[in-house]
Design an enzyme around this catalytic site. Structure first.
Site, PDB file in Angstrom:
ATOM      1  N   ASN A   7       0.874  -1.187   0.000  1.00 23.85           N
ATOM      2  CA  ASN A   7       0.000   0.000   0.000  1.00 23.85           C
ATOM      3  C   ASN A   7       0.903   1.226   0.000  1.00 23.85           C
ATOM      4  O   ASN A   7       1.484   1.579   1.019  1.00 23.85           O
ATOM      5  CB  ASN A   7      -0.889  -0.044   1.250  1.00 23.85           C
ATOM      6  CG  ASN A   7      -1.843   1.136   1.316  1.00 23.85           C
ATOM      7  OD1 ASN A   7      -1.783   2.060   0.491  1.00 23.85           O
ATOM      8  ND2 ASN A   7      -2.721   1.112   2.304  1.00 23.85           N
ATOM      9  N   ARG A  89      -2.583  -2.114  -3.325  1.00 23.89           N
ATOM     10  CA  ARG A  89      -3.763  -1.282  -3.095  1.00 23.89           C
ATOM     11  C   ARG A  89      -3.645  -0.047  -3.989  1.00 23.89           C
ATOM     12  O   ARG A  89      -2.657   0.676  -3.921  1.00 23.89           O
ATOM     13  CB  ARG A  89      -3.837  -0.842  -1.634  1.00 23.89           C
ATOM     14  CG  ARG A  89      -5.066   0.005  -1.412  1.00 23.89           C
ATOM     15  CD  ARG A  89      -4.890   1.042  -0.343  1.00 23.89           C
ATOM     16  NE  ARG A  89      -5.990   1.980  -0.439  1.00 23.89           N
ATOM     17  CZ  ARG A  89      -5.929   3.213   0.000  1.00 23.89           C
ATOM     18  NH1 ARG A  89      -4.839   3.672   0.546  1.00 23.89           N
ATOM     19  NH2 ARG A  89      -6.966   3.993  -0.122  1.00 23.89           N
ATOM     20  N   HIS A 178     -12.608   3.663  -0.233  1.00 22.37           N
ATOM     21  CA  HIS A 178     -12.690   2.674   0.866  1.00 22.37           C
ATOM     22  C   HIS A 178     -13.462   1.419   0.437  1.00 22.37           C
ATOM     23  O   HIS A 178     -13.950   0.675   1.280  1.00 22.37           O
ATOM     24  CB  HIS A 178     -13.444   3.231   2.103  1.00 22.37           C
ATOM     25  CG  HIS A 178     -12.697   4.237   2.901  1.00 22.37           C
ATOM     26  ND1 HIS A 178     -13.357   5.200   3.642  1.00 22.37           N
ATOM     27  CD2 HIS A 178     -11.384   4.433   3.114  1.00 22.37           C
ATOM     28  CE1 HIS A 178     -12.471   5.953   4.266  1.00 22.37           C
ATOM     29  NE2 HIS A 178     -11.260   5.509   3.958  1.00 22.37           N
ATOM     30  N   ARG A 239     -10.887  16.429   7.255  1.00 20.55           N
ATOM     31  CA  ARG A 239     -11.667  16.839   6.074  1.00 20.55           C
ATOM     32  C   ARG A 239     -13.052  17.297   6.502  1.00 20.55           C
ATOM     33  O   ARG A 239     -13.657  16.722   7.406  1.00 20.55           O
ATOM     34  CB  ARG A 239     -11.823  15.672   5.100  1.00 20.55           C
ATOM     35  CG  ARG A 239     -10.528  15.221   4.481  1.00 20.55           C
ATOM     36  CD  ARG A 239     -10.808  14.189   3.372  1.00 20.55           C
ATOM     37  NE  ARG A 239      -9.597  13.475   3.053  1.00 20.55           N
ATOM     38  CZ  ARG A 239      -9.469  12.149   3.095  1.00 20.55           C
ATOM     39  NH1 ARG A 239     -10.494  11.379   3.430  1.00 20.55           N
ATOM     40  NH2 ARG A 239      -8.319  11.597   2.783  1.00 20.55           N
ATOM     41  N   GLU A 384      -8.552  -4.631   5.038  1.00 21.06           N
ATOM     42  CA  GLU A 384      -8.407  -4.375   3.602  1.00 21.06           C
ATOM     43  C   GLU A 384      -7.256  -5.174   3.008  1.00 21.06           C
ATOM     44  O   GLU A 384      -7.339  -5.658   1.884  1.00 21.06           O
ATOM     45  CB  GLU A 384      -8.156  -2.879   3.379  1.00 21.06           C
ATOM     46  CG  GLU A 384      -9.381  -2.033   3.674  1.00 21.06           C
ATOM     47  CD  GLU A 384      -9.040  -0.579   3.947  1.00 21.06           C
ATOM     48  OE1 GLU A 384      -8.670  -0.279   5.103  1.00 21.06           O
ATOM     49  OE2 GLU A 384      -9.136   0.240   3.037  1.00 21.06           O
TER      50      GLU A 384
END
Ligand code: ADP
Length: 398
Positions: A7, A89, A178, A239, A384
């Site tokens: 990743n 990923r 996601h 965010r 994940e």
């Protein structure tokens, strides 16, 4: 079969080596500060090792990872040849890469064409893939995209109501992110309740530093909160989540901010951090709220409300709900958030057992549904990396 999952972030490279026969993580770690110094943390079981290393780029970081994986002192394999496949990923697959794919030259070329809509994650992901192709040219490589779970979302839910040519020519649309996490936890939920996923309407809440909520009907994503970028949707660590877009132009006109400055405000200085003025870590915001800090209390209310609103809208879109899932840092750990989100939701059939919610067991699928409630509410730990390994195994074995 041994699968290395990578990743790559803008200045980091995370890795996990899986032994698929036992679903075991043989070793894992993180390279940080790539391009600006370098630091590696490597774990083999409970043993941890770290070192300052110069990482001018992702390729050098990957070389270090491979040498540690093969080393006598900290390694778990005799040679790189024992790695059967590599899973990457990749945050964005654009409109074309609708499912996990074996990496070919044309896949890499397409990823390069969509860098303009994926400027932060695209270049490091491509750098990670190229480094791997150079160091392990004979090993199958698979790309697993965060966006591909949303290939089932209909146009009426991904087109924005702006002039249509911006979609046609510039590919401005909702993509969703996601997806690997939402795909994993929705499958795990179905296993946990012992029903075919095809028969379940669920809402999966991935609440971490970045957060997103997805409506999954019969195993297919039908809507999701993140949009053209991961900026849209719920209030996140730094965010803003969804806001009136005119705020952007107003700030530019009245304060003279550049586009980049406004983007930094909305991406890095907003959310939990921006409203509370304390931290992007919800634990710190809760501590301040308990001491009576008004802005911290307000932050928590904004967060919870943004989650509730999305849950309500997805129940409306699916015309029902069988299960609500909480996952990721906040979803898996913060009982208080789960309790506040599920408060006053009995009209929708959502009611939790507050004792079970407070005294939950970490790291396993955990049922927090109140006895007799219509909707199942579960905590499902996300994974994940394992999902990426499973896809990689499937595609590499073909
Ligand atoms: P990321 O999106 O960067 O992967 P995480 O999923 O780890 O982030 O989520 C970070 C958020 O989760 C933080 O706001 C933090 O408060 C919360 N969190 C993470 N771990 C814990 C924990 N053990 N207990 C309580 N809160 C946690």
């Amino acid at each position: 079969m041994k699968i290395l999952v990578l990743n790559a972030g803008s200045s980091s490279l995370k890795y996990q080596l899986f032994l698929m026969e036992s679903s075991e993580v043989l070793a894992k770690g993180t390279c940080e500060r790539i391009g600006a110094g370098g630091f590696i943390t490597h774990k083999r079981g409970d043993e941890a090792y770290s070192e300052e290393v110069d990482f001018p780029n992702h390729g050098v970081a990957l070389e270090k990872v491979l040498s540690l994986l093969c080393s006598k002192e900290y390694g778990v394999i005799g040679s790189v040849k024992e790695i059967d496949a590599v899973g990457h990923r990749v945050a964005h697959g654009g409109e074309k890469l609708k499912e996990s794919s074996l990496i070919t030259e044309s896949v890499v070329k397409y990823l390069e064409t969509i860098v303009p809509i994926n400027p932060l994650h695209g270049p490091p992901a491509i750098a990670g893939i190229k480094a791997c192709l150079a160091l392990m040219p004979d090993v199958p490589q698979v790309a697993v995209f965060d966006t591909s779970f949303y290939s089932t979302v209909e146009d009426s839910r991904f087109v924005y109501a702006i002039p249509y040519e911006f979609y046609e020519n510039d590919k401005i649309r909702r993509y969703g992110f996601h997806g690997t996490s939402h795909r994993y936890v929705s499958a795990e939920l179905a296993k946990a309740v012992g029903k075919p996923i095809e028969d379940l309407k669920m809402i999966t809440c991935h609440l971490g530093n970045g957060s997103s909520i997805t409506a999954v009907d019969g195993g297919k994503a039908i809507d999701t909160s993140m949009g053209f970028t991961p900026q849209e949707g719920v209030v996140m660590g730094t965010r803003s989540g969804s806001i009136d877009p005119t705020v952007v132009t107003y700030l530019m006109k009245t304060k003279g901010y550049t586009a980049q400055e406004v983007e930094d405000i909305l991406n890095k200085k907003s959310g939990l951090l921006g409203v509370s003025g304390i931290s992007n870590d919800l634990r710190n915001v809760f501590s301040a709220a308990e001491e009576g800090n008004y802005r911290a209390q307000l932050t928590i209310k904004l967060l919870v409300n943004s989650i509730k609103k999305l849950i309500g809208s997805y129940v409306a879109e699916m015309n029902g709900l069988d299960a609500l899932v909480f996952t990721a840092g906040i979803g898996e750990n913060q009982s208080n958030v789960r309790e506040m989100v599920c408060e006053n939701m009995s009209y929708l059939g959502i009611e939790i057992d507050t004792d079970r919610n407070a005294n939950f067991t970490r790291g396993i699928p955990f049922n927090i549904t109140k006895d007799g409630a219509k909707v199942q509410v579960w905590i499902i730990p996300t994974n994940e990396e394992y999902m990426i390994a499973i896809d990689t195994q499937r595609l590499a074995s073909k």
